[in-house]
Design an enzyme around this catalytic site. Structure first.
Site, PDB file in Angstrom:
ATOM      1  N   GLY A  98     -11.315  11.815   8.156  1.00  0.00           N
ATOM      2  CA  GLY A  98     -10.226  12.263   7.298  1.00  0.00           C
ATOM      3  C   GLY A  98      -9.772  11.103   6.423  1.00  0.00           C
ATOM      4  CB  ALA A  99      -9.312  10.162   3.377  1.00  0.00           C
ATOM      5  CB  CYS A 132      -0.952   0.005   1.188  1.00  0.00           C
ATOM      6  SG  CYS A 132      -0.143  -0.049   2.796  1.00  0.00           S
ATOM      7  CD  GLU A 160       7.032  -0.916   7.807  1.00  0.00           C
ATOM      8  OE1 GLU A 160       6.586  -1.933   8.354  1.00  0.00           O
ATOM      9  OE2 GLU A 160       7.080  -0.763   6.583  1.00  0.00           O
ATOM     10  N   PRO A 161       8.661  -3.158  10.874  1.00  0.00           N
ATOM     11  CG  PRO A 161       7.841  -4.666  12.474  1.00  0.00           C
ATOM     12  CD  PRO A 161       7.884  -3.193  12.126  1.00  0.00           C
TER      13      PRO A 161
END
Length: 416
Positions: A189-190, A51, A114-115
């Site tokens: 929100g986005a 993503c 981050e893993p």
């Protein structure tokens, strides 16, 4: 000789609406790999699609693969080059090696350290291996990358301290609710922060999420990633009473959540607590909401110190991680330097075997015709030695005195 090249479309430059245009869905990934592998000059390939990034890794015989890979990406997704050109990053050689290690260790991630990305890289590697789009160079590259990432994780604290506001929001909500997976979350929100919140909440097992945004299409994009419900901003007030957790991050110039709205929601909820986090500037939630019983309201200022402390910790660890990557890459580059030698050895080995087989066939025929065994074997040995040594002897004679010691090193039976 093949060289490593990478085409990258990632979160640092590219908005969600562009990233999704170039994403490879699982049902189309294998065909995409095969199509890329069949392009002339592409010896091997791996495609990573998440993503937050799309990256194409290749072992290529082209001097520069940027144009080729950019055209491939545009053609595969049926989009014009001018839509994506300004968002593309291209790496080759040592820069490609450093970039891939940065990705694998989380140094290039939206959330530092981050893993998850390492697991995604391993999955991309295994898919390419299954469909046979790897060669020795990419195999070795990714094994090196996984080993480097493990060393960074083992020898630094790069992934130990949470750094994002979104992560802190989820951790705070855990203090209010013992089981996050049982709660309903309303995300207003986005943007990037809401997308991250959705990501962390999903990791915690939350499966009841509502994403509200002024532009419903943007809400749908995030909702689709996490099987959430999407609504327009005008509708959100009728959903507030359903939410145990509300996280808001819009670009509104005035508060969109007032005390009256939350009072009504609490009555419908029979005063079941609501955790609220306002991470918008200007604020989305009226400060007076925090005066209500059963409401736990936090703003971005409440999280600021926690986030800053953790950013500091990770930045220190980032330097250590980069030092490890540099040292590990030096080892890999030494291996790369030996590839031409390996190719030379393989070529010589092939030639030697051809000579051996040719002379062996002659000797066998002579023996079948009644030739003396001992004479035939001696003749075979002499011919084999002469033919195998002819080219090395010729090169040694042409070698300068300065380089002669290198030749001696290749002939261990030379007596000084």
């Amino acid at each position: 000789m093949s060289q490593i090249a990478i085409l990258s479309v990632n979160h640092q430059l590219v908005p969600v609406e562009v990233r999704e245009k170039v994403a490879f869905t699982p049902d189309k990934l294998i065909q995409a790999l095969n199509n890329l592998h069949h392009i002339d000059g592409i010896d091997a390939c791996i495609i990573l699609s998440t993503c937050n990034r799309v990256e194409i890794y290749v072992a290529s015989n082209h001097k520069n693969s940027e144009e080729l890979l950019s055209n491939y990406l545009a053609k595969t997704h049926n989009i014009k080059r001018d839509i994506i050109d300004s968002y593309l990053n291209y790496f080759e050689g040592n820069e490609a090696l450093t970039h891939l290690c940065n990705v694998a260790t989380g140094l290039d991630s939206l959330v530092l350290g981050e893993p998850q990305i390492l697991g995604q890289l391993k999955n991309a590697y295994h898919i390419a291996k299954e469909v046979k789009t790897l060669n020795k160079l990419l195999e070795k590259l990714f094994q090196h990358t996984f080993s480097t990432a493990k060393k960074v994780r083992t020898n630094t604290q790069i992934g130990a301290s949470p750094v994002s506001i979104a992560y802190c929001a989820v951790k705070l909500s855990e203090k209010i609710f013992e089981q996050l997976s049982e709660q309903t979350v309303l995300l207003i929100g986005a943007g990037e922060m809401i997308e991250l919140c959705a990501h962390y909440l999903n990791q915690k097992g939350v499966n009841k999420m509502i994403v509200a945004n002024r532009t419903i299409e943007n809400a749908k994009k995030i909702a689709h990633l996490y099987q959430a419900q999407s609504i327009g901003l005008k509708q959100f007030s009728s959903f507030v009473y359903k939410a145990d957790i509300i996280i808001s991050s819009t670009a509104a110039s005035m508060p969109i959540i007032g005390k009256g709205l939350i009072e009504s929601a609490l009555k419908k909820r029979k005063h079941k607590p609501i955790f609220m986090l306002d991470i918008a500037i200007p604020r989305d939630i009226e400060p007076e909401v925090g005066q209500l019983d059963d409401v736990y309201l936090y703003t971005i200022d409440d999280l600021g110190q926690v986030v800053n402390d953790n950013i500091g910790n990770r930045e220190k660890e980032k330097g250590l991680a980069q030092e490890i990557i540099v040292k590990q890459n030096q080892v890999f580059n030494k291996w790369l330097d030996t590839i031409p030698n390996e190719q030379m050895v393989q070529s010589y080995q092939f030639g030697a075997n051809s000579i051996k087989n040719e002379l062996l066939e002659k000797a066998i025929k002579q023996l079948k015709n009644g030739a003396n065994s001992e004479d035939t074997i001696r003749k075979l040995a002499d011919q084999l030695a002469n033919k195998l040594l002819h080219l090395p002897f010729k090169n040694i004679k042409q070698t300068s005195i300065e380089n002669l010691s290198q030749c001696e090193g290749c002939i261990p039976y030379i007596k000084n």
